[in-house]
Scaffold this motif. Structure first.
Motif, PDB file in Angstrom:
ATOM      1  N   PHE A  42     -51.907 -35.385 -44.529  1.00 53.83           N
ATOM      2  CA  PHE A  42     -50.973 -36.203 -45.307  1.00 53.83           C
ATOM      3  C   PHE A  42     -49.569 -36.149 -44.663  1.00 53.83           C
ATOM      4  O   PHE A  42     -49.206 -35.018 -44.540  1.00 53.83           O
ATOM      5  N   PRO A  43     -48.975 -37.184 -44.488  1.00 51.43           N
ATOM      6  CA  PRO A  43     -47.588 -37.262 -43.719  1.00 51.43           C
ATOM      7  C   PRO A  43     -46.568 -36.538 -44.873  1.00 51.43           C
ATOM      8  O   PRO A  43     -45.502 -36.212 -44.411  1.00 51.43           O
TER       9      PRO A  43
ATOM     10  N   ASN B 159     -54.231 -31.183 -52.513  1.00 54.19           N
ATOM     11  CA  ASN B 159     -52.766 -30.473 -52.440  1.00 54.19           C
ATOM     12  C   ASN B 159     -52.208 -30.804 -50.840  1.00 54.19           C
ATOM     13  O   ASN B 159     -53.158 -30.293 -49.767  1.00 54.19           O
ATOM     14  N   PRO B 160     -51.228 -31.285 -50.840  1.00 53.63           N
ATOM     15  CA  PRO B 160     -50.912 -31.890 -49.405  1.00 53.63           C
ATOM     16  C   PRO B 160     -50.403 -30.640 -48.399  1.00 53.63           C
ATOM     17  O   PRO B 160     -50.283 -30.852 -47.441  1.00 53.63           O
ATOM     18  N   ASN B 161     -50.376 -29.427 -49.271  1.00 54.92           N
ATOM     19  CA  ASN B 161     -49.821 -28.295 -48.618  1.00 54.92           C
ATOM     20  C   ASN B 161     -50.638 -27.369 -48.329  1.00 54.92           C
ATOM     21  O   ASN B 161     -50.522 -26.103 -47.962  1.00 54.92           O
ATOM     22  N   LEU B 162     -52.122 -27.844 -48.189  1.00 53.32           N
ATOM     23  CA  LEU B 162     -53.039 -27.016 -47.652  1.00 53.32           C
ATOM     24  C   LEU B 162     -53.038 -26.915 -46.138  1.00 53.32           C
ATOM     25  O   LEU B 162     -52.487 -27.724 -45.470  1.00 53.32           O
TER      26      LEU B 162
ATOM     27  N   GLY C 238     -56.188 -38.628 -45.271  1.00 57.79           N
ATOM     28  CA  GLY C 238     -55.650 -37.116 -44.749  1.00 57.79           C
ATOM     29  C   GLY C 238     -55.309 -36.454 -45.938  1.00 57.79           C
ATOM     30  O   GLY C 238     -55.101 -35.155 -45.634  1.00 57.79           O
ATOM     31  N   LEU C 239     -55.067 -36.615 -47.250  1.00 55.72           N
ATOM     32  CA  LEU C 239     -54.770 -36.057 -48.200  1.00 55.72           C
ATOM     33  C   LEU C 239     -56.079 -35.240 -48.569  1.00 55.72           C
ATOM     34  O   LEU C 239     -56.934 -35.715 -48.890  1.00 55.72           O
TER      35      LEU C 239
ATOM     36  N   TYR D 270     -51.858 -40.074 -56.666  1.00 58.81           N
ATOM     37  CA  TYR D 270     -52.802 -40.570 -55.532  1.00 58.81           C
ATOM     38  C   TYR D 270     -54.228 -40.365 -55.664  1.00 58.81           C
ATOM     39  O   TYR D 270     -55.131 -41.339 -55.180  1.00 58.81           O
ATOM     40  N   LEU D 271     -54.579 -39.401 -56.427  1.00 59.06           N
ATOM     41  CA  LEU D 271     -55.977 -39.096 -56.676  1.00 59.06           C
ATOM     42  C   LEU D 271     -56.535 -40.462 -57.789  1.00 59.06           C
ATOM     43  O   LEU D 271     -57.477 -40.579 -57.661  1.00 59.06           O
TER      44      LEU D 271
END
Length: 572
Positions: A180-181, A172-175, A49-50, A193-194
């Motif tokens: 991504f939780p 970016n988790p904020n896209l 999900g990221l 994570y990458l």
């Protein structure tokens, strides 16, 4: 105003054996399940999900397997430095042949991947450029990199603007639409994570074997913990897992030589290290390089494998931190004088916001000054310094209060008065901006007007939130250790703060500016040591008894552990 933290009622699944005070502390922080207390690495949020992860990992895997050059470009704060070190260490451990790093000098290139920084790569451009903790708003720099034939992979956690830069991949988790939780990842967390996704991609391709063993990325968790704490991101469940696992490695003596050397420079025992040690002892020493000179020395410290080299670099950072502290003290005196003058001039009509400036201030330290003034006045603060000596432009750093999203306030100012702000960026509690020096008064008025609008003309009110009073029987080492074990504590998972009245049996000044006391609770018989940093005897209204807000801590001294109160506030 002092308010006790509300403890929600209703059913919960916390262990019945949990101390009642600990139970209420956890419930007040939204923890209702026993499973949430498990901070093992297995509880780390899965990568699925990221945004952009697959594309970024595939491009890096191709670069590694074909021997292409990879350049890592970080940011000049502790999050950027630790993230850069994680990226470089991970890439090298996975067999990348040509990995280099660059970090923008804030005084030469400013923030992020600027065109000026990219132009320095023009003679020998890398094949892939990986940004860390920046890039989401660097449209011009990424466009210039593409013109040079560089594939740019952005890893960032900051909020994107109205459009995304033309990067090869963006993680970016904020896209918008990201599944991504954990939206609270720091920049170092994103690149960690990458690294995990890249290792999986290389593993699936058969890259690892007897001659090229698969690396254990757990070796990077001390750096992940440091960057996460130092960037003051919210400690949601996932970040608590990352920080706790990093702390465990440090306590086991398995941290990188650079982190160990920085702890030693800060006079912290790695065997008992806590999140606050990373935030108050290690982070500032690392940040000092980016504030005053060049963060490259900080990154080299984190990349050092030789213990002696790490110690020498940590000593350099420690010296820069001492220089920073001296400069900050001078700037703080100037800021306090300005605030006093404003209060004297306006009386009861203190503005909702404060904009401070001194032509002698250093732009690398104005954020710290803004933060201190914000804490003292409970007002959003913007502190400005010249972009460089004699410059007609000012660099500002904003710090906000709970309930006021300062980046949104700046966006409102920009929308109402286009051109007043040259550039700005940031998040809810902190932001950076630049303006023309001759527009300072215009900005001050516009920022005040927008702040009043966002606060609905309700003056900001200082509020201290506590977890209530502790029984005298709980003021002991065992319970202090239980509190410590429930960490890591930090942003949005605050360390417990208690209140209580005490007899002051003894007091003395230590270190020239701190009050060491022996206290006895009014409802008890046992005594306990306490320390109030930055406090002198005259700060007590009554030398014999006082009411305090305090943290219950474990004090380690000469191999012995004891309970100690750390006084945060004297109740008047």
């Amino acid at each position: 105003m002092i308010r006790r933290r509300a403890v929600p009622g209703g059913e919960h699944a916390l262990p019945a054996t949990l101390h009642p005070v600990l139970r209420d502390i956890l419930l007040a922080r939204g923890v209702r399940e026993a499973e949430a207390l498990d901070l093992s690495l297995a509880r780390m949020a899965p990568m699925k999900g990221l945004s952009g992860l697959d594309a970024a990992a595939n491009r890096l895997a191709d670069a590694i397997q074909s021997g292409q050059r990879i350049m890592v470009v970080g940011d000049f704060d502790a999050d950027g430095a630790t993230g850069t070190a994680v990226a470089v260490r991970a890439l090298r451990a996975m067999g990348a042949a040509g990995v280099e790093f660059r970090v923008p000098n804030r005084f030469e290139f400013g923030y992020g991947l600027s065109t000026g920084l990219v132009d320095t790569l023009a003679e020998s451009p890398p094949d892939v450029l990986l940004t860390v903790d920046s890039g989401i708003c660097c449209h011009d720099g990424i466009t210039r990199a593409a013109e040079l034939g560089i594939d740019v992979i952005v890893t960032d956690h900051h909020l994107p603007g109205e459009s995304l830069p033309p990067a090869f991949a963006i993680v970016n988790p904020n896209l918008s639409g990201d599944d991504f939780p954990s939206k609270a990842l720091a920049g170092v967390g994103v690149v960690f994570y990458l690294a995990g996704a890249l290792r999986a991609r290389l593993r699936d391709s058969g890259w690892f074997g007897a001659r090229r063993p698969e690396p254990n990325l757990g070796m990077l968790l001390d750096l992940v913990a440091l960057g996460t704490v130092a960037d003051v991101v919210p400690l949601d469940r996932n970040n608590r897992v990352l920080v706790e696992q990093g702390l465990r490695r440090i306590r086991a003596g398995q941290a990188s030589p650079g982190v160990m050397a920085l702890l030693r420079a800060g006079k912290r025992d790695y065997r008992n290290v806590s999140a606050s040690d990373l935030g108050f002892a290690v982070g500032p020493r690392l940040n000092a390089a980016g504030r005053l000179e060049d963060m490259a020395v900080g990154i080299r410290c984190l990349l050092a494998d030789d213990v002696e080299e790490a110690r020498e670099l940590a000593a350099t950072l420690d010296g820069l931190n001492e220089q920073r502290r001296a400069m900050q003290a001078t700037m703080q005196d100037s800021a306090s004088a300005q605030v006093s003058a404003i209060i004297e001039q306006l009386g009861d009509e203190v503005p909702f916001s404060l904009c401070l400036h001194d032509p002698e201030w250093h732009q690398g330290i104005v954020g710290l000054v803004a933060s201190r003034v914000k804490e003292a006045t409970h007002r959003p603060v913007v502190a400005f310094a010249p972009e460089e000596e004699g410059s007609a432009r000012l660099k500002g750093s904003a710090r906000s209060i709970k309930g006021l999203h300062v980046r949104d306030v700046l966006a409102h100012v920009d929308a109402r008065q286009p051109g007043l702000i040259d550039a700005f960026g940031g998040h809810a509690m902190a932001a950076g901006l630049s303006i023309a020096a001759n527009r300072l008064d215009d900005f001050r008025a516009a920022f005040e007007a927008s702040t009043r609008l966002f606060l609905a003309d309700e003056p900001p009110r200082a509020e201290r939130v506590t977890d209530g009073e502790l029984a005298a029987a709980d003021l002991n080492l065992d319970f202090a250790r239980e509190l410590h074990a429930m960490g890591p504590w930090g942003q949005r998972f605050p360390e417990p703060l208690f209140e209580g009245a005490f007899e002051v049996l003894d007091q003395r000044v230590v270190g020239g500016a701190h009050l060491k006391m022996v206290l006895r609770p009014l409802d008890g018989h046992e005594v306990i040591d306490a320390i109030a940093f930055g406090t002198l005897p005259e700060d007590l209204d009554d030398a014999r008894r006082a009411r305090f807000l305090y943290r219950l801590d474990v004090n380690h001294f000469r191999g012995q552990a004891s309970a100690q109160l750390v006084i945060e506030h004297i109740v008047r």
